[in-house]
Design an enzyme around this catalytic site. Structure first.
Site, mmCIF file in Angstrom:
data_model
loop_
_atom_site.group_PDB
_atom_site.id
_atom_site.type_symbol
_atom_site.label_atom_id
_atom_site.label_comp_id
_atom_site.label_asym_id
_atom_site.label_seq_id
_atom_site.Cartn_x
_atom_site.Cartn_y
_atom_site.Cartn_z
ATOM 1 C CE LYS A 22 -9.811 -3.162 3.843
ATOM 2 N NZ LYS A 22 -8.986 -3.738 2.772
ATOM 3 C CG ASN A 23 -6.751 -0.811 2.384
ATOM 4 O OD1 ASN A 23 -6.816 -1.970 2.791
ATOM 5 N ND2 ASN A 23 -7.534 -0.342 1.429
ATOM 6 C CB CYS A 115 -12.570 -8.269 -2.421
ATOM 7 S SG CYS A 115 -13.245 -7.717 -0.874
ATOM 8 N NE ARG A 122 -8.055 -7.561 -6.197
ATOM 9 C CZ ARG A 122 -8.279 -7.062 -4.997
ATOM 10 N NH1 ARG A 122 -9.043 -7.696 -4.146
ATOM 11 N NH2 ARG A 122 -7.749 -5.919 -4.636
ATOM 12 C CG ASP A 305 -11.375 0.938 -1.481
ATOM 13 O OD1 ASP A 305 -11.563 0.119 -2.387
ATOM 14 O OD2 ASP A 305 -10.297 1.047 -0.874
ATOM 15 N NE ARG A 398 -11.523 -9.310 3.482
ATOM 16 C CZ ARG A 398 -11.483 -8.620 2.350
ATOM 17 N NH1 ARG A 398 -12.406 -8.774 1.445
ATOM 18 N NH2 ARG A 398 -10.498 -7.780 2.117
HETATM 19 N N1 EPU Z 1 -3.076 -4.672 -11.169
HETATM 20 C C1 EPU Z 1 -2.429 -5.271 -12.203
HETATM 21 N N2 EPU Z 1 -1.336 -6.047 -11.937
HETATM 22 C C2 EPU Z 1 -0.857 -6.207 -10.671
HETATM 23 C C3 EPU Z 1 -1.534 -5.581 -9.601
HETATM 24 C C4 EPU Z 1 -2.640 -4.815 -9.883
HETATM 25 O O1 EPU Z 1 -2.816 -5.146 -13.343
HETATM 26 O O2 EPU Z 1 0.154 -6.894 -10.503
HETATM 27 C C5 EPU Z 1 -4.242 -3.833 -11.442
HETATM 28 C C6 EPU Z 1 -5.536 -4.410 -10.879
HETATM 29 O O3 EPU Z 1 -6.147 -5.295 -11.773
HETATM 30 C C7 EPU Z 1 -6.331 -3.149 -10.647
HETATM 31 C C8 EPU Z 1 -5.277 -2.142 -10.212
HETATM 32 O O4 EPU Z 1 -4.049 -2.639 -10.727
HETATM 33 O O5 EPU Z 1 -6.912 -2.703 -11.837
HETATM 34 C C9 EPU Z 1 -5.144 -1.975 -8.722
HETATM 35 O O6 EPU Z 1 -5.177 -3.274 -8.143
HETATM 36 P P1 EPU Z 1 -4.396 -3.724 -6.837
HETATM 37 O O7 EPU Z 1 -4.868 -5.065 -6.486
HETATM 38 O O8 EPU Z 1 -2.931 -3.491 -6.987
HETATM 39 O O9 EPU Z 1 -4.979 -2.771 -5.842
HETATM 40 P P2 EPU Z 1 -4.219 -1.911 -4.851
HETATM 41 O O10 EPU Z 1 -3.986 -0.612 -5.542
HETATM 42 O O11 EPU Z 1 -3.048 -2.547 -4.273
HETATM 43 C C10 EPU Z 1 -5.390 -0.834 -2.809
HETATM 44 C C11 EPU Z 1 -6.350 -1.229 -1.743
HETATM 45 C C12 EPU Z 1 -7.719 -1.452 -2.357
HETATM 46 C C13 EPU Z 1 -8.142 -0.189 -3.062
HETATM 47 C C14 EPU Z 1 -7.093 0.262 -4.078
HETATM 48 C C15 EPU Z 1 -7.404 1.630 -4.635
HETATM 49 C C16 EPU Z 1 -5.026 -2.384 -0.122
HETATM 50 C C17 EPU Z 1 -4.759 -3.649 0.602
HETATM 51 N N3 EPU Z 1 -5.935 -2.440 -1.067
HETATM 52 O O12 EPU Z 1 -5.355 -1.862 -3.720
HETATM 53 O O13 EPU Z 1 -8.592 -1.706 -1.277
HETATM 54 O O14 EPU Z 1 -9.352 -0.406 -3.723
HETATM 55 O O15 EPU Z 1 -5.810 0.364 -3.416
HETATM 56 O O16 EPU Z 1 -6.666 1.874 -5.764
HETATM 57 O O17 EPU Z 1 -4.458 -1.353 0.175
HETATM 58 C C18 EPU Z 1 -10.513 -2.462 -0.202
HETATM 59 O O18 EPU Z 1 -10.037 -1.960 0.836
HETATM 60 O O19 EPU Z 1 -11.691 -2.876 -0.273
HETATM 61 C C19 EPU Z 1 -9.650 -2.548 -1.381
HETATM 62 C C20 EPU Z 1 -9.925 -3.328 -2.427
#
Ligand code: EPU
Length: 419
Positions: A22-23, A115, A122, A305, A398
């Site tokens: 998915k990611n 989510c 977020r 995750d 999802r």
């Molecule tokens: N954050 C900030 N500011 C930002 C963006 C993020 O402070 O502008 C913080 C968030 O609050 C959080 C951390 O950074 O503490 C990571 O959040 P973000 O939303 O950036 O997550 P991501 O790293 O982009 C991806 C996966 C997540 C997975 C994490 C593991 C995708 C679409 N999502 O998120 O997947 O948990 O990496 O680090 O790739 C899932 O698949 O269920 C899922 C949530």
């Protein structure tokens, strides 16, 4: 509204194949916006988040030809630089902003949804700061962000918090910027390296993807070709945990165990017996599992995750484990529902719970608050005595393709029913 009904404690056995990640899918779909040439994406999972991303692409002018497990996308002309309110349903919609800004020099978008697992709605501050570092102007009004740049120029940006989507979005914005961009403290997830390798094969100049520092030398245009999505490491890990929790013997096919080292190293310590090959993982019946504490961490650490399924596993393990969720503020709230099923769980604070096991679980009526908690509830339901009903299963669809059908093929008694 449909719900899952599970009659627990049916013996599970057999083989299950892992679908495309998915990611990874949610990044290669917006990457299609970077080129006017058609891209063919293979091993595309049929999940709701992919459907939403394709809808967003179509709204921006893409022609999409979908096959069973693939899609060909052509966006000769992007007809709109605004991302619609569809984005409210999908956190990863924020990734669209990078390629759109790169190609259109402007993008307007609502705060992304998805989510409810993080603080407030977020944050996206890292994305906005990163765009500013590339010379864009950022405005926010009435719940919409407007980013504009007459010209995107290379710049330097340090991620104060590690973000996978932040890394991918800025990497894609920088691909068509003028000059060199240096991104520091980047996420290391294998999906990022795969995306960069694809973009490089189409003319981009990215080095260091998969390490903490990524350097991008902007190019004038990139072409498009074929991208095969890697196996979903979270789905593979989830099935492995499900096998361990239900004491099943299960072979997980079409996966890459080398992406699951954090989980498998714990399995070796706690008595979950397994054997792994290049593209398969067999979990053997493991009757006596002991507890082990985990702290979630960015890749290659223990993935957030997998935290929810692992917490269910710990309810079936001997001893006490502290589950420390370091990345999201709301990802442990679902443990309240495990407690209602009979688990012995004490919440210390929003980031930490203590699980004392083993506990007998009993079927209950549950609501899935998010994708990963939802699949964890399915595992709890399969482990529990009696009937478990899970509603809000949109959250599970999802990210997990036809999960009921696939689990039935292993012997699970799970059905999708309309209320
Ligand atoms: N954050 C900030 N500011 C930002 C963006 C993020 O402070 O502008 C913080 C968030 O609050 C959080 C951390 O950074 O503490 C990571 O959040 P973000 O939303 O950036 O997550 P991501 O790293 O982009 C991806 C996966 C997540 C997975 C994490 C593991 C995708 C679409 N999502 O998120 O997947 O948990 O990496 O680090 O790739 C899932 O698949 O269920 C899922 C949530």
């Amino acid at each position: 509204m449909p719900k899952f009904v599970i009659n627990g404690q049916r013996p599970l056995a057999g083989e299950i194949s892992v679908r495309g990640a998915k990611n990874a899918a949610l990044k290669i779909l917006p990457a299609a916006l970077l080129s006017a040439e058609p891209i063919t994406i293979k091993n595309l999972p049929r999940i709701q988040d992919v459907d939403l991303s394709i809808k967003l692409l179509e709204e921006l002018g893409a022609e999409v030809d979908r096959g069973q497990d693939s899609a060909t996308i052509r966006i000769e002309t992007i007809t709109d630089s605004r991302i619609s309110a569809t984005a409210n349903k999908l956190r990863a919609s924020v990734v669209f902003t990078g390629p759109l800004l790169a190609r259109m020099r402007e993008v307007r978008f609502p705060h992304p949804g998805g989510c409810v697992i993080g603080a407030g709605t977020r944050p996206i501050d890292l994305f906005l700061e990163g765009f500013a570092a590339l010379g864009a102007e950022v405005e926010e009004a009435d719940g919409y962000y407007s980013i504009r740049a007459d010209k995107l120029s290379g710049g330097e940006y340090f991620f104060t918090t590690i973000s996978v989507t932040g890394t991918e979005t800025l990497m894609m914005a920088a691909v068509l910027a003028e000059g060199k961009t240096i991104l520091k403290n980047c996420a290391l997830e294998p999906e990022i390296a795969a995306l960069a390798a694809y973009l490089n094969s189409q003319g981009a100049k990215i080095s260091g993807a998969g390490t903490a520092t990524i350097v991008i030398d902007g190019v004038k245009r990139i072409s498009a070709g074929e991208f095969t999505i890697m196996p979903d490491r979270i789905e593979a890990g989830t099935f492995a945990i499900m096998a361990a929790a239900t004491k099943a013997e299960l072979t997980i096919r079409d996966c890459d165990p080398s992406h699951l080292e954090a989980l498998l190293s714990i399995f070796s310590k706690i008595g979950v017996k397994f054997s792994a090959g290049k593209d398969y993982l067999t979990i053997r019946k493991s009757p006596d599992i002991s507890s082990y504490s985990v702290k979630t961490h960015e890749y290659p650490g223990f993935p957030t995750d997998l935290q929810s399924p692992y917490t269910v596993l710990m309810t079936q393990a001997r001893g006490s484990a502290i589950i420390h969720e370091t990345i999201y503020d709301r990802r442990l709230l679902f443990t309240d529902m495990l407690a209602q099923m009979g688990a012995d769980i004490i919440m210390c604070d929003p980031h930490r719970v203590v699980v004392n096991g083993p506990s007998k679980l009993y079927g209950r009526k549950l609501t899935s608050p998010d994708l990963r908690a939802g699949i964890a509830m399915i595992i709890a339901g399969l482990t529990a005595e009696g009937k478990t009903e899970i509603d809000n299963i949109y959250q599970i669809d999802r990210g997990y393709e036809r999960i009921d059908e696939r689990l039935r093929s292993l012997g699970a008694d799970i059905t999708r029913q309309d209320d």
